[in-house]
Enzyme design. Structure first.
Site, PDB file in Angstrom:
ATOM      1  N   ASP A  58      42.246 -25.761 -45.061  1.00  0.00           N
ATOM      2  CA  ASP A  58      42.787 -26.912 -45.775  1.00  0.00           C
ATOM      3  C   ASP A  58      42.549 -26.735 -47.276  1.00  0.00           C
ATOM      4  O   ASP A  58      42.050 -25.699 -47.728  1.00  0.00           O
ATOM      5  CB  ASP A  58      42.173 -28.223 -45.264  1.00  0.00           C
ATOM      6  CG  ASP A  58      40.659 -28.264 -45.424  1.00  0.00           C
ATOM      7  OD1 ASP A  58      40.083 -27.297 -45.977  1.00  0.00           O
ATOM      8  OD2 ASP A  58      40.040 -29.247 -44.997  1.00  0.00           O
ATOM      9  N   ARG A  99      40.493 -31.640 -39.574  1.00  0.00           N
ATOM     10  CA  ARG A  99      41.006 -32.303 -40.784  1.00  0.00           C
ATOM     11  C   ARG A  99      42.461 -31.874 -40.955  1.00  0.00           C
ATOM     12  O   ARG A  99      42.748 -30.804 -41.471  1.00  0.00           O
ATOM     13  CB  ARG A  99      40.174 -31.936 -42.011  1.00  0.00           C
ATOM     14  CG  ARG A  99      38.766 -32.496 -41.960  1.00  0.00           C
ATOM     15  CD  ARG A  99      38.012 -32.281 -43.262  1.00  0.00           C
ATOM     16  NE  ARG A  99      36.673 -32.822 -43.186  1.00  0.00           N
ATOM     17  CZ  ARG A  99      35.605 -32.145 -42.794  1.00  0.00           C
ATOM     18  NH1 ARG A  99      35.730 -30.869 -42.443  1.00  0.00           N
ATOM     19  NH2 ARG A  99      34.419 -32.716 -42.744  1.00  0.00           N
ATOM     20  N   ASP A 128      37.683 -22.874 -44.293  1.00  0.00           N
ATOM     21  CA  ASP A 128      38.576 -23.738 -43.507  1.00  0.00           C
ATOM     22  C   ASP A 128      40.020 -23.733 -44.018  1.00  0.00           C
ATOM     23  O   ASP A 128      40.276 -23.481 -45.205  1.00  0.00           O
ATOM     24  CB  ASP A 128      38.043 -25.173 -43.503  1.00  0.00           C
ATOM     25  CG  ASP A 128      36.825 -25.318 -42.607  1.00  0.00           C
ATOM     26  OD1 ASP A 128      36.635 -24.467 -41.731  1.00  0.00           O
ATOM     27  OD2 ASP A 128      36.065 -26.280 -42.785  1.00  0.00           O
ATOM     28  N   TYR A 148      40.979 -27.329 -35.662  1.00  0.00           N
ATOM     29  CA  TYR A 148      40.446 -27.905 -36.896  1.00  0.00           C
ATOM     30  C   TYR A 148      40.739 -29.392 -36.969  1.00  0.00           C
ATOM     31  O   TYR A 148      41.854 -29.841 -36.681  1.00  0.00           O
ATOM     32  CB  TYR A 148      41.039 -27.180 -38.101  1.00  0.00           C
ATOM     33  CG  TYR A 148      40.337 -27.517 -39.396  1.00  0.00           C
ATOM     34  CD1 TYR A 148      38.974 -27.332 -39.528  1.00  0.00           C
ATOM     35  CD2 TYR A 148      41.048 -28.012 -40.480  1.00  0.00           C
ATOM     36  CE1 TYR A 148      38.316 -27.635 -40.703  1.00  0.00           C
ATOM     37  CE2 TYR A 148      40.409 -28.309 -41.669  1.00  0.00           C
ATOM     38  CZ  TYR A 148      39.043 -28.125 -41.774  1.00  0.00           C
ATOM     39  OH  TYR A 148      38.406 -28.424 -42.936  1.00  0.00           O
ATOM     40  N   GLU A 174      40.430 -28.125 -49.272  1.00  0.00           N
ATOM     41  CA  GLU A 174      39.026 -27.972 -49.645  1.00  0.00           C
ATOM     42  C   GLU A 174      38.513 -26.586 -49.278  1.00  0.00           C
ATOM     43  O   GLU A 174      37.732 -25.982 -50.018  1.00  0.00           O
ATOM     44  CB  GLU A 174      38.202 -29.060 -48.939  1.00  0.00           C
ATOM     45  CG  GLU A 174      36.859 -29.333 -49.593  1.00  0.00           C
ATOM     46  CD  GLU A 174      36.970 -30.171 -50.844  1.00  0.00           C
ATOM     47  OE1 GLU A 174      35.941 -30.364 -51.494  1.00  0.00           O
ATOM     48  OE2 GLU A 174      38.078 -30.599 -51.187  1.00  0.00           O
ATOM     49  N   GLU A 195      31.936 -21.345 -43.865  1.00  0.00           N
ATOM     50  CA  GLU A 195      31.125 -22.426 -44.447  1.00  0.00           C
ATOM     51  C   GLU A 195      29.769 -22.626 -43.793  1.00  0.00           C
ATOM     52  O   GLU A 195      28.769 -22.822 -44.473  1.00  0.00           O
ATOM     53  CB  GLU A 195      31.874 -23.770 -44.392  1.00  0.00           C
ATOM     54  CG  GLU A 195      32.955 -23.939 -45.424  1.00  0.00           C
ATOM     55  CD  GLU A 195      34.322 -23.740 -44.812  1.00  0.00           C
ATOM     56  OE1 GLU A 195      35.267 -24.333 -45.303  1.00  0.00           O
ATOM     57  OE2 GLU A 195      34.440 -22.984 -43.837  1.00  0.00           O
ATOM     58  N   HIS A 252      47.456 -26.524 -39.893  1.00  0.00           N
ATOM     59  CA  HIS A 252      48.705 -26.109 -39.271  1.00  0.00           C
ATOM     60  C   HIS A 252      49.032 -26.827 -37.979  1.00  0.00           C
ATOM     61  O   HIS A 252      50.148 -26.751 -37.494  1.00  0.00           O
ATOM     62  CB  HIS A 252      48.644 -24.598 -38.999  1.00  0.00           C
ATOM     63  CG  HIS A 252      48.276 -23.812 -40.211  1.00  0.00           C
ATOM     64  ND1 HIS A 252      49.075 -23.765 -41.329  1.00  0.00           N
ATOM     65  CD2 HIS A 252      47.189 -23.051 -40.494  1.00  0.00           C
ATOM     66  CE1 HIS A 252      48.497 -22.997 -42.244  1.00  0.00           C
ATOM     67  NE2 HIS A 252      47.357 -22.554 -41.758  1.00  0.00           N
TER      68      HIS A 252
END
Length: 859
Positions: A82, A297, A80, A295, A84, A7, A342
């Site tokens: 997740d 989120r 990422d 991460y 999103e 990203e 995770h």
């Protein structure tokens, strides 16, 4: 050559170092496509077909990726881990296929890593997978739901409730929580109660007690209703003798907390560090991209086995082996289908002590330290506490009275030694240190204090407590809470005062409207149930279009019915629902809706071009108006509610009126006329205390302070939209206090103007603006500056405005380059062309949209 897509440029730079020369790592700058902000982007009649649009900046990103793929033999999507991130990979692949940028035989792989470290990245490259279709479906469902709610509700609000902004699916429910708490506070009736606090002394050590029982009945907080009752108990206790009837010493344990999730990090950063959720997430994002934390989120509370082992080693080294529990601790998440990432949030290397990280700014250091301590504390031994409870009988008092003393001693601090806890009232009472007490002891009385109290209304939500409540109810996703609160503030639906969240009247009106006409869709249970369905979609258990069909069938029918409502019906509903707030009971018992100007009309809610206000039923004969807030607080004086005469202007003899309009109280010179001089009463001044002297001061503004010594041009002082100011040419400098606008002298004004031109804004033409930050770069220095229209980054002739949620002090070199590239990259490219006449000049391309460096909010 293998092309890897992530990203952000910061991640791309770091990962490129880990992977080496056989890989080219490029950044997508977040999402490359989004739903166009216009009607028809989601089409229910076509089974919820969705149209996607690539903005100008994303076209450049896709072009860069397309060029890189021409000589590549593999595409790796490493966004990422997740929902999103999965959606970004899906968008990239779909857009690249549409451009025919991927060869038929080119392998496309999806990899995820929970931390930007060499081990995590290289391990992920060895375990690729396909794009997770159910996760993408869950994203599509959420995006479609939010779009359909926003583009259906918002136009209705604009027509039926002028002055209102948009309405979102999750924001509306969060706003309801805030407004309902405010209503609880307004309805609250305080109760008087008294406390009796005997202080005893045993072997020279004083300790406080409380009433435990009187005449055989246990006493609670509200048991003593009057001062007379309290005085009677005091007198009885003073007559008595004291004997310890029982002593209970009980060892207890306090267990550590789980490692951080997104929401618990936001809550603790708010309560312990006073950082807003959005600021916390900005900092955590930077720490993640720098490879310092995993991460950020995530719903998960478990750490990887190797991290647990590392934590146990660090605990033993830093605190001693006695702080390491016999077995590792394992935690389970309370969230259903917690698939956002995770692991919990933790340092990538627990051996990196916060004190060794010298290159972090103060806020980054605080957040890293909080995460480090929480991760270690989660694997430490429990705190061991000995809690003592002693009951003491009062003998010969004429009444059966028992006192209770409580205290506790921490016998082993355990995790409290590194993390601590937020104290409660119960903790304060238990935390008292008692003298050694044994059954049969006869302590002496030192004194008996009595205190009057009143019950308090429930506390307003803070950002931390609102996030906690939303998570408890299952409303929204933790990764979107910060964006949800920011959106409510940006729409002027809520405001923060000393960290407490209060609803604005605009927000209360929207909530009342939705509760009246879209009741189901702001119910907590319905919203939480919809979140569960989205989780089931991501688990592959249900079809996302089936969820959309069920939702849209009822929602569209409800919206169609509301479209036919008359505004008068809306006003009737709002007057009924908000009546207790707009027209609170008056202390004298008179009708709160009686118009104070004409004395016969009834006040009610009205809607105008700029929003809601209070007006009289005798309009147009009676033109009385007032603001909602003024009516609700009941603080406006009779003069402020009507047309009060404050006196006459000594120069002209014209009368000066104190009036109240829909935008607040103001003073006016002379009778109503288009050119009558008026001045709003500034913030902080009480309309009820206005007099002729103050009114004349306000009407004298703006006033000339003097002539500037350098150019001889006038400096004036006045009160504007953003408060009191001094003005020279086109340079405005704020004054700290309203009163100073009437007294500020020439020297002070010149100094303020000079400061503003030096570092507070662009000021007049050619005025220098001091740099907040400076970065060295091959193409020339990059500076972060404060401009008249907000902070911006500058390189050469390119200026790029900072996003609203990015503080100037938080800008990094990578972020500055990203903003400058988005703003000026196409121009630079155009200048490089020797003969632009043969083509349409690139300089005419307008890059008005900012790069989506952050992911779109789900809420």
């Amino acid at each position: 050559m293998k092309v890897v897509i992530v990203e952000s440029p910061a991640k791309a730079k770091t990962i490129n170092k880990y992977l080496g020369k056989d890989f080219e790592v490029l950044a997508s700058f977040g999402h490359v496509r989004d739903l166009p902000a216009k009607d028809g982007s989601v089409r229910p009649d076509e089974d919820f077909a969705m149209s996607w649009e690539v903005d100008t900046n994303s076209k450049k990103r896709l072009a860069d990726i397309t060029r890189a793929l021409k000589g590549a033999d593999e595409l790796i999507l490493a966004t990422d881990p997740d929902r999103e991130g999965e959606a970004i990979s899906w968008h990239l692949l779909d857009a690249l296929k549409a451009k025919k940028a991927i060869k038929a035989d080119m392998p496309v792989k999806r990899v995820v890593f929970n931390a930007i470290t060499k081990d995590a990245v290289t391990t992920a490259m060895q375990h690729p997978r396909d794009i997770d279709a159910p996760l993408v479906d869950a994203y599509l469902a959420r995006r479609a739901l939010d779009y359909l709610v926003g583009f259906t509700l918002s136009p209705i609000l604009w027509r039926k409730l002028p002055g209102s902004r948009s309405a979102g699916r999750v924001q509306s429910v969060a706003l309801r929580l805030v407004t309902e708490r405010e209503e609880e506070i307004e309805r609250f009736k305080p109760q008087e109660y008294w406390s009796v606090i005997p202080t005893l002394n045993q072997t020279g050590k004083s300790f406080a007690t409380r009433l435990y029982s009187v005449d055989g009945d246990k006493t609670d907080k509200l048991a003593i209703k009057t001062g007379e009752d309290a005085q009677g108990l005091k007198t009885a206790i003073e007559k008595g003798n004291f004997k310890v009837a029982s002593v209970d010493r009980k060892p207890t344990k306090r267990n550590p907390y789980a490692p951080f999730t997104t929401s618990t990090l936001q809550q603790d950063a708010s309560s312990r560090l006073s950082l807003s959720p959005s600021r916390t997430m900005q900092i955590a994002q930077r720490l993640y991209e720098d490879g310092l934390i995993t991460y950020m989120r995530t719903d998960a509370v478990q750490m990887a086995p190797e991290a647990i082992e590392a934590a146990r080693r660090v605990i033993g080294k830093e605190f001693g082996s006695e702080y390491v529990p016999e077995k590792p601790r394992f935690y389970s998440t309370k969230a259903k289908n917690a698939q956002e990432a995770h692991e919990a949030i933790r340092p990538t290397d627990l051996g990196k002590h916060p004190d060794t990280l010298r290159n972090l700014d103060p806020d980054q250091h605080k957040i890293y330290q909080l995460i480090w301590r929480r991760a270690l504390a989660s694997q430490m031994r429990s705190a061991e506490i000995e809690r003592t409870t002693a009951d003491i009988d009062v003998l010969a008092a004429g009444r059966a009275i028992t006192l209770r003393a409580t205290g506790s001693v921490v016998t082993f601090p355990g995790f409290l030694g590194v993390y601590g806890v937020e104290k409660t009232d119960e903790d304060d009472e238990d935390g008292k240190d008692l003298p050694a007490l044994n059954v049969g002891d006869t302590p002496a009385l030192e004194n008996v204090a009595i205190e009057q109290h009143f019950t308090q209304p429930p506390a307003r939500y803070t950002e931390a407590s609102l996030i906690k409540k939303m998570e408890e109810l299952g409303i929204g996703r933790p990764s979107t809470y910060a964006a949800t609160l920011k959106t409510l503030q940006d729409r002027d639906y809520i405001k923060l005062e000393k960290r407490a969240i209060m609803p604005e009247d605009r927000g209360r009106l929207v909530t009342a409207f939705l509760q009246s006409f879209f009741t189901k869709y702001v119910e907590y249970g319905f919203t939480a149930g919809l979140e569960e369905e989205l989780d089931e979609i991501s688990a592959g258990e249900i079809d996302y279009k089936e969820v959309l069909r069920r939702f849209w069938k009822d929602f569209s029918h409800q919206a169609d019915e509301i479209k036919d409502l008359r505004v008068s019906e809306v006003l009737d509903a709002l007057n009924d629902l908000l009546g207790h707030h707009i027209f609170p009971e008056r202390p004298d018992g008179t009708d709160p809706r009686l118009c104070p100007t004409c004395g016969t009309g009834q006040l009610s809610l009205k809607l105008g071009k700029y929003g809601a206000f209070i007006g009289c039923s005798n309009y147009p004969e009676c033109r009385h108006t007032q603001q909602l807030a003024e009516s609700a607080t009941g603080q406006a004086s009779e003069a402020a509610q009507g047309d009060g005469v404050l006196g006459a202007d000594p120069e002209t003899g014209a009368e000066i009126y104190l009036k109240t309009g829909r935008f607040g109280p103001y003073v006016q010179l002379g009778e109503d006329a288009k050119d009558a001089k008026r001045s709003s009463i500034p913030k902080g001044w009480d309309a009820g205390s206005m007099d002729l002297e103050k009114a004349l001061k306000l009407l004298s503004l703006p006033r000339e302070v003097g002539l500037h010594p350098e150019d001889g041009k006038p400096i004036s002082a006045g009160i504007g939209r953003y408060g009191p100011f001094v003005l020279h040419e086109k340079t405005y400098a704020n004054l700290p206090d309203v009163e100073e606008v009437f007294t500020v002298g020439l020297n002070r004004a010149v100094d303020l103007i000079a400061q503003k031109r030096a570092g507070g804004g662009r000021g007049g033409r050619g005025a220098a603006v001091a740099a907040i930050q400076t970065f060295e770069h091959d193409d020339g220095p990059i500076t972060v500056r404060a401009g008249r229209y907000g902070p911006y980054v500058n390189q050469g002739k390119v200026n790029a405005t900072l996003p609203k949620d990015l503080a100037p002090e938080a800008v990094t070199l990578e972020k500055a380059l990203e903003l400058i590239a988005a703003k000026g990259g196409s121009k630079s490219k155009a200048k490089a062309k020797p003969k632009p006449a043969a083509k349409k000049p690139a300089a005419k391309k307008t890059a008005t949209k900012k790069p989506a460096a952050k992911k779109k909010a789900e809420a």
